[in-house]
Design a protein around this motif. Structure first.
Motif, PDB file in Angstrom:
ATOM      1  N   LEU A 131     -15.873  -1.193   4.611  1.00  0.00           N
ATOM      2  CA  LEU A 131     -14.897  -2.449   4.764  1.00  0.00           C
ATOM      3  C   LEU A 131     -15.120  -3.286   5.977  1.00  0.00           C
ATOM      4  N   ASP A 132     -14.790  -4.474   5.797  1.00  0.00           N
ATOM      5  CA  ASP A 132     -15.163  -5.144   6.986  1.00  0.00           C
ATOM      6  C   ASP A 132     -14.529  -4.871   8.448  1.00  0.00           C
ATOM      7  N   HIS A 135      -9.565   0.472   9.686  1.00  0.00           N
ATOM      8  CA  HIS A 135      -8.204   0.424   9.700  1.00  0.00           C
ATOM      9  C   HIS A 135      -7.328   1.718  10.009  1.00  0.00           C
ATOM     10  N   HIS A 138      -2.075   3.806   8.459  1.00  0.00           N
ATOM     11  CA  HIS A 138      -0.835   3.443   8.081  1.00  0.00           C
ATOM     12  C   HIS A 138      -0.849   2.045   7.492  1.00  0.00           C
ATOM     13  N   GLU A 139      -2.158   1.240   7.643  1.00  0.00           N
ATOM     14  CA  GLU A 139      -2.232  -0.290   7.074  1.00  0.00           C
ATOM     15  C   GLU A 139      -2.470  -0.043   5.699  1.00  0.00           C
ATOM     16  N   LEU A 140      -2.755   1.152   5.065  1.00  0.00           N
ATOM     17  CA  LEU A 140      -2.933   1.492   3.873  1.00  0.00           C
ATOM     18  C   LEU A 140      -2.231   1.760   2.756  1.00  0.00           C
TER      19      LEU A 140
ATOM     20  N   PHE B 578       4.499   0.384  -1.246  1.00  0.00           N
ATOM     21  CA  PHE B 578       3.777  -0.016   0.101  1.00  0.00           C
ATOM     22  C   PHE B 578       2.521  -0.847  -0.565  1.00  0.00           C
ATOM     23  N   SER B 587     -12.151  -7.432   1.549  1.00  0.00           N
ATOM     24  CA  SER B 587     -12.770  -6.890   2.868  1.00  0.00           C
ATOM     25  C   SER B 587     -13.961  -5.905   2.383  1.00  0.00           C
TER      26      SER B 587
END
Ligand SMILES: Cc1cc2nc3c(=O)[nH]c(=O)nc-3n(C[C@H](O)[C@H](O)[C@H](O)COP(=O)(O)O)c2cc1C
Ligand code: SF4
Ligand code: SF4
Lengths: 180, 606
Positions: A131-132, A135, A138-140, B578, B587
């Motif tokens: 991924l660039d 993360h 919890h962002e996913l 979510f 990305s």
């Protein structure tokens, strides 16, 4: 005796330090086995989660496409998902690459860095793509609890899991989150 | 690299012009920036050495203020206001237009070094936007044809001083004057009264007027002065009156987006403002005053200096003012350099001392320990203008207007969706509905009273009144009609706070950025109702745990809109548990391209 809790663990973009620290519960692991049974985990070498798992422990942040799939499998199976350690919670050390464009990271590692023989960007469908940005988990996916530390101490693991096993909301007393 | 001697000399000259004083550091750096279009490393070292400061200290100051830069900027540095009212007037599209024509992106300097572009939080020209700054000077009423001409001037390197004056033209735009604006005092009128009646008598008039500070918090002006004049005490409780120097500071930072009433007072009523400061100095016993002028108001400076010179000539400033022995006072102008937090009084004082504008721990308040740790009165521009009028016309003249708890009048700056934006002055107690009618606002969706740090109100509340006891405001009054999207407004304000957070305390530094990311996620359509839980608890945490007023109000846009416009949020939510706040498949793009893959495993679902 009640049925044992199922625990699954994995390391995404982590160093396995959190897993090692988990093992620092030392001989209490014997007591732990009275309470729980391990499902998918590097400790068991089981490759996929069962349909229903009680507790998922995730070490490390999300760096690549495989991490995304693994994390989603955990979220789907686990009733309670716990972000373990600085990397899972904030991205941690691997996230330091977020300040450098991925393009430059890959070029440095595979094309232009010193001592590179046969420069090429690896390309194989078996390899996960990066991924660039790295993360925190919890962002996913939705995360239920965060167990802080780099790594959290064995005692913190013990406390967290025994609390959960006892049906309580896990709490960490000050001395377990006091690091200096 | 050695630096040419002429450059070194330029820097040295600037430093010595400012008498090699540490308190002038910010003023020195502003001039260096002006000269070199950045603060070069060598200049930094010279300044640090001359002032006897660590290089890192000086560098820290440069990094703090947005109008200073360590990186080279263009010989023409053009900033567009990013305030929501400018955005709604098309500023972003105009920036795209300008950027395409010049061939340089916002935040960058063109390779020939001629021009650089950027955004700034607010220029104080919300009523004549879209607005911007070129090398620190206002550009009003931007549009495509004006931009065409600007591009031409830039390409031909015509110095800004030779640009057509109409580009910089800024009107007062007083739409409806009231108590203060209708009856400006004659020059010296208040001072003559002060000398004739005596300091104590005029203090009583100010006390009688019930005047409360116009900068937002509404503290009673007379009390602030009394505390400053009397305090502080030493540990045994005896007064230190004679041991302390005192200072009077006029807060002209006016950084709250949507506020521009101080601009008008300084442009057309500056005499009265300075006179108010002088009255204050007489009463509290101060010898030195400062006007802290926001960097964006640079264009006002020459005329303000001229007025000060004029007042000195007339002995309204200087030694033994109007022949009264011991009544000595003078005023110095200090420029800010683009930091909203410097409007907070203790940050302002730090900045006056030449430091980073980080708010102090209060107490001690400035009235006890302000500038150079001496008792200091900080008041808003409008407060001083009112003081002068009260000294001239008496406390009763003022106190008979307004409401019980909010005496007198308030000048407000109206911007946004209405027919007649501009300056309006009302007696306190006026309803929002009346104001909306006066300025020709129709189909109003919401009014933001008090700027981003104030509150948003919707139609149900237009009967509410402008007054400290109901809706207080420092002067910002932004109107949004029903074509506007509440969440875009919240997004703009949330970005504003994240950008302006001074970074001193974690709840605000980290919290405002998390808040910004979360609001972006909602606006970009990636949020679910679960995000709302995190958002509200984060907002409450920032509000309660932050060190100063900036952080404490940074979550107001979110909290206010959640309670007034909950549907705006719900409409954006996805019906899943979510979802990530960024485009997952996107990305992977870089890695996909570099490894020349496009197989099914090289993609991710959202
Ligand atoms: C973040 C922040 C920004 C502020 N900006 C301003 C400002 O631009 N002008 C102003 O007069 N007061 C501003 N204030 C309020 C000042 O701290 C202070 O209360 C005021 O200058 C006192 O003057 P007054 O009593 O005449 O209102 C700000 C406060 C905070 C917390
Ligand atoms: S948190 Fe620390 S110990 Fe755990 S994976 Fe990250 S670096 Fe390793
Ligand atoms: S609340 Fe924000 S602006 Fe105020 S001191 Fe803390 S970080 Fe700085």
């Amino acid at each position: 005796m009640a049925e044992k809790l199922k625990i699954a663990t994995t390391s995404l973009g982590g160093c396995f330090g959190c897993h090692m620290s988990f093992l620092d519960i030392d001989e209490r692991i014997i007591d732990l086995f009275d309470l729980v049974e391990f499902d998918r985990s590097p400790l068991t070498d089981i490759k996929h989660c069962s349909e229903y798992v009680d507790i998922g422990l995730i070490e490390g942040g999300v760096c690549n496409s495989e991490n995304v799939h693994t994390l989603r499998e955990f979220r789907k199976s686990c009733k309670v998902l716990i972000a373990v350690g600085a990397c899972a919670i904030n991205g941690g050390l691997p996230a330091l690459r977020n300040f450098i464009p991925l393009e430059e990271c890959l070029a440095e590692s595979y094309l232009t860095g010193e001592g590179i023989d046969n420069p090429q960007i690896p390309s194989d469908i078996e390899l996960p793509l990066l991924l660039d940005k790295v993360h925190p988990i919890h962002e996913l996916v939705k995360v239920d609890y965060f167990l802080p530390g780099c790594p959290p101490s064995g005692n913190a693991f013990w406390r967290f899991i025994t609390d959960l096993a006892a049906g309580k909301t896990p709490t960490l007393p000050y001395d377990l989150v006091h690091y200096d | 690299m050695t630096w040419s001697e002429s450059k070194q000399e330029k820097v040295l000259a600037i430093v010595s012009k400012h008498e090699i004083r540490q308190t002038r550091l910010l003023q020195i750096l502003r001039e260096v920036q002006d000269e070199f279009h950045c603060v070069p490393k060598n200049a930094l070292e010279i300044v640090a050495a001359e002032l006897g400061l660590a290089r890192t200290k000086v560098e820290g100051v440069v990094q703090f203020y947005s109008l200073l830069s360590l990186e080279q900027q263009g010989r023409f540095h053009i900033l567009f206001s990013d305030s929501i009212t400018d955005q709604f007037q098309g500023s972003r599209e105009l920036m795209d237009y300008l950027s395409a024509k010049l061939g340089v992106k916002p935040g960058q300097t063109r390779s020939d070094g001629k021009v650089s572009l950027g955004f700034t939080s607010c220029t104080g020209l919300c009523d004549q936007g879209p607005a911007g700054l070129v090398n620190g000077h206002w550009l009003s009423r931007l549009n495509e044809s004006r931009i065409d001409r600007i591009v031409d001037l830039v390409e031909r390197e015509v110095p800004v001083s030779s640009w057509p004056l109409e580009f910089f033209h800024v009107e007062d735009n007083i739409q409806s004057p009231g108590l203060l604006l209708q009856s400006p005092i004659d020059q010296g009128e208040a001072l003559k009264q002060l000398v004739r009646e005596g300091f104590e008598e005029i203090f009583m008039e100010i006390n009688r007027s019930g005047l409360r500070g116009r900068g937002g918090a509404g503290f009673e002006t007379a009390w602030k002065w009394r505390f400053c004049a009397e305090g502080p005490e030493d540990y045994s409780g005896s007064s230190l009156v004679d041991k302390n120097e005192r200072f009077v500071v006029c807060n002209a930072d006016e950084g709250e987006p949507g506020t521009f009433k101080d601009r008008i007072l300084l442009n057309s009523y500056a005499h009265q403002v300075f006179e108010g400061m002088t009255v204050c100095a007489g009463i509290v016993g101060a010898k030195q005053g400062f006007l802290y002028l926001r960097g964006e108001y640079l264009r006002l400076r020459p005329q303000l200096e001229a007025i000060l010179a004029n007042r000195r000539a007339k002995n309204f400033l200087g030694k033994s003012i109007l022949g009264r022995n011991g009544f000595d006072f003078d005023i110095e102008i200090h420029m800010g350099a683009g930091a909203y937090v410097c409007g907070e009084e203790s940050a302002l004082i730090e900045s006056l001392e030449g430091k980073r504008g980080v708010p102090r721990v209060r107490p001690p308040y400035p009235i006890d320990r302000g500038y150079l740790d001496q008792p200091t009165v900080v008041n808003n521009v409008e407060t001083f203008a009112a003081v002068a009028a009260i000294a001239a016309y008496g406390g009763a003249w003022f106190a008979t207007q307004g409401t019980d708890k909010s005496k007198g009048s308030k000048i407000i700056s109206i911007s946004g969706d209405c027919e007649r934006p501009g300056i309006y002055e009302y007696d306190f107690g006026i309803s929002i509905a009346e104001i909306l009618m006066d300025c020709g606002a129709e189909n109003t969706l919401a009014v933001q009273v008090g700027g981003p740090s104030g509150g948003i109100i919707s139609g149900k509340e237009y009967h509410r009144k402008l007054a400290f006891e109901d809706l207080g405001t420092g002067g910002s009054f932004m109107i949004f009609n029903k074509k506007r999207d509440v969440l875009e407004i919240v997004r703009n304000f949330t970005h504003f706070f994240a950008h302006e957070s001074c970074g001193f305390c974690t709840p605000c530094r980290v919290g405002t950025t998390l808040l910004k990311n979360e609001v972006d996620k909602i606006c970009d359509g990636h949020a679910t109702s679960l995000d709302l839980v995190g958002l509200s608890s984060l907002a409450k945490f920032i509000k309660t745990a932050s060190h100063c007023g900036l952080g404490q109000s940074a979550a107001n846009p979110v909290l206010g809109s959640l309670s007034h416009f909950p549907q705006a949020y719900k409409d954006r939510f996805k019906d899943v548990v979510f979802e990530p706040g960024f485009d997952l498949d996107e990305s992977l793009e870089t890695a996909r391209r570099m490894s020349a893959r496009d197989d099914p495993w090289a993609h991710l679902e959202q």
